[in-house]
Design a protein around this motif. Structure first.
Motif, PDB file in Angstrom:
ATOM      1  N   MET A 214     -74.311 -19.318 -66.225  1.00 36.54           N
ATOM      2  CA  MET A 214     -73.835 -19.285 -67.395  1.00 36.54           C
ATOM      3  C   MET A 214     -72.549 -20.053 -67.621  1.00 36.54           C
ATOM      4  N   GLY A 215     -71.864 -20.770 -66.589  1.00 33.96           N
ATOM      5  CA  GLY A 215     -70.720 -21.660 -66.660  1.00 33.96           C
ATOM      6  C   GLY A 215     -71.262 -22.751 -67.527  1.00 33.96           C
ATOM      7  N   ALA A 216     -72.528 -23.081 -67.255  1.00 33.78           N
ATOM      8  CA  ALA A 216     -72.914 -24.165 -68.007  1.00 33.78           C
ATOM      9  C   ALA A 216     -72.866 -24.191 -69.570  1.00 33.78           C
ATOM     10  N   ALA A 217     -73.308 -22.983 -69.835  1.00 37.20           N
ATOM     11  CA  ALA A 217     -73.452 -22.653 -71.173  1.00 37.20           C
ATOM     12  C   ALA A 217     -71.754 -22.440 -71.888  1.00 37.20           C
ATOM     13  N   VAL A 218     -70.884 -21.844 -71.232  1.00 42.20           N
ATOM     14  CA  VAL A 218     -69.719 -21.373 -71.820  1.00 42.20           C
ATOM     15  C   VAL A 218     -68.942 -22.773 -71.789  1.00 42.20           C
ATOM     16  N   SER A 219     -69.204 -23.895 -70.759  1.00 40.12           N
ATOM     17  CA  SER A 219     -68.470 -24.862 -70.958  1.00 40.12           C
ATOM     18  C   SER A 219     -68.956 -25.972 -72.336  1.00 40.12           C
ATOM     19  N   GLN A 220     -70.365 -25.636 -72.480  1.00 34.35           N
ATOM     20  CA  GLN A 220     -70.928 -26.517 -73.669  1.00 34.35           C
ATOM     21  C   GLN A 220     -70.466 -26.042 -74.882  1.00 34.35           C
TER      22      GLN A 220
END
Length: 491
Positions: A214-220
């Motif tokens: 989910m970190g990939a989504a939240v960063s984007q």
């Protein structure tokens, strides 16, 4: 915090030992509860200085229901948060590079792809040594260290992007340091696999991985908002790094205060060497390149693909679709992952993995054939479906690994103990996660090579389809057709 839903059934008998003294035994509190009893053939848990726990046995139902479940859940929650921030840092450059031209940086397409792919290359490589860190230092101790290491690439990014004159070599070095975030996955997953019984590993590992993914989504999603809305009409790129520093410090403190080390979490170089000699490790690594490698590779290039395929959208100032909607891809892929693990627990990981590869091949072909329509929303939906299929495949493939090593590894066939096969599986999980993560480097570089040679990304996508078909056949041949002969049962 994410909570293991399978814990609900035992919530009435669980105890939270976050504030308990680091010594003594839980046998007294367990035996005092109605309907609970400590088994006579297993020693009681012992809590030692430094938040070390001895005599941990997740397969012992009495220990698990009386104390183990709540301890495991607490460690899982903080592991998810720390790993989440690892993925945030790992994927920061995928969204920052889209903004570099507007901030005055003069990098060509080839350099942009290197900035996108370098964190994945380093992160995948770091997963190999990170696999050994939990047995060597303890899961809680290493989570503290690995979280604090994230400060280096976060602050480094903030300093580099504040000056358009920063040389490309320096930018590439700082992008490489973001690989610290990718390495976190291996140690986190290896740690959590020791906390949970085999019957719940699929869901627990799926939650841990999904929370990280989910970190990939939240960063984007969060970075475009922070660098624009908080910049008074301009683009404040340094905020992309500074904004995560407080959260990283919280994660390190939380690990220090609430996580535990397990004395039973043993592993060594010899164990990993033994895992490398297992044919199943290489087969599963290939499959994981197809599932997780696709997820992390496409997460990195998705903003750029949208910008290149639909330049009209990407010219709408700070409202660019590339920045506002790219997060949906890693988001749906992350949410799908734990359900892939849970469905694999019920239906078999091999069947779920085959279905995932079949879906990914069909979706990719459909995306290629509909590109001439130049319909952005159709392109977006198809790519979200591709991310979803890869997420299901991630959970299913990772669920297969402990089962395979417990039933069909050379050690298992030689009569090794359950603890020994669990250690072997833990080493394999870390090594396979490392090999699979190289897909995050390969996919951007293949797309770059395809675009350089032909002026189009289409040949690369056809290559991905061929790879998915090959992996589908491999999974079917080894883990479905030959399941009975190999005595693997419901893999």
């Amino acid at each position: 915090m994410t909570v293991d839903r399978t814990a609900d059934a035992g919530a009435g008998n669980s105890v939270d030992l976050a504030a308990e003294p680091l010594h003594g035994s839980v046998s007294e509190s367990a035996s005092a509860r109605p309907g609970s009893a400590r088994t006579t053939d297993a020693p009681a848990l012992e809590f030692r200085p430094g938040r070390w726990i001895a005599n941990w046995d997740a397969e012992n139902k009495e220990q698990w229901e009386s104390a183990g479940r709540s301890i495991a859940r607490r460690n899982l929650n903080w592991s998810i948060f720390a790993e989440f921030l690892g993925f945030v840092v790992w994927q920061l450059w995928s969204i920052v590079v889209v903004q570099l031209p507007g901030a005055g940086f003069k990098f060509d397409t080839n350099q942009i792809f290197w900035l996108i792919s370098m964190p994945s290359l380093v992160g995948a490589t770091l997963r190999i040594p990170y696999t050994f860190m939990v047995p060597r230092f303890g899961g809680r101790n290493w989570t503290i260290v690995s979280a604090l290491l994230l400060l280096i690439p976060s602050i480094g990014l903030a300093l580099c992007v504040s000056n358009p004159g920063t040389p490309f070599g320096v930018m590439l070095l700082v992008a490489a340091l973001a690989g610290f975030g990718g390495g976190n996955f291996a140690s986190s997953m290896a740690n959590i696999t020791f906390f949970y019984p085999a019957r719940e590993k699929g869901w627990a590992l799926g939650l841990n991985a999904a929370g990280g993914n989910m970190g990939a989504a939240v960063s984007q999603l969060a970075v475009p908002i922070a660098i624009t809305l908080l910049a008074a009409g301009s683009v404040n790129l340094p905020m992309a790094g500074w904004m995560w520093v407080p959260l990283i410090l919280i994660a390190a403190f939380g690990a220090y205060k609430y996580m535990d080390n397990l004395s039973s979490a043993k592993g060594d170089v010899a164990g990993s060497v033994a895992a490398l000699k297992e044919p199943h490790l290489w087969i599963m690594a290939l499959l994981y390149i197809g599932t997780f490698g696709s997820f992390i590779g496409f997460a990195g290039v998705f903003p750029k693909l949208i910008k290149d395929y639909f330049p009209a959208f990407s010219s709408i100032g700070v409202g660019t679709v590339a920045l506002s909607l790219a997060f949906l891809g890693p988001l749906v892929g992350s949410l799908a992952r734990p359900y892939g693990g849970r469905m694999a627990d019920r239906m078999g990981g091999a069947r779920m993995t085959v279905a995932a590869f079949a879906s990914m091949a069909v979706i990719t072909l459909t995306m290629i054939w509909t590109l001439p329509l130049k319909n952005f929303w159709l392109f977006l939906v198809l790519f979200l479906m591709l991310f979803t299929a890869s997420g299901f495949g991630n959970g299913a493939t990772y669920r297969m690994i402990p089962i395979i090593f417990a039933t069909s590894s050379r050690a298992a066939k030689a009569g090794a103990s359950t603890v020994a096969t669990q250690r072997l599986a833990s080493s394999a999980l870390g090594l396979i996660s490392a090999i699979g993560a190289y897909g995050g480097f390969v996919i951007p570089q293949v797309l770059n090579a395809s675009n350089t040679a032909s002026g189009s990304y289409t040949p690369a996508f056809y290559g991905f389809v061929g790879a998915y078909v090959l992996m589908l056949v491999v999974c079917w041949a080894f883990y479905i057709r030959n399941a009975n002969r190999n005595a693997m049962g419901h893999v």
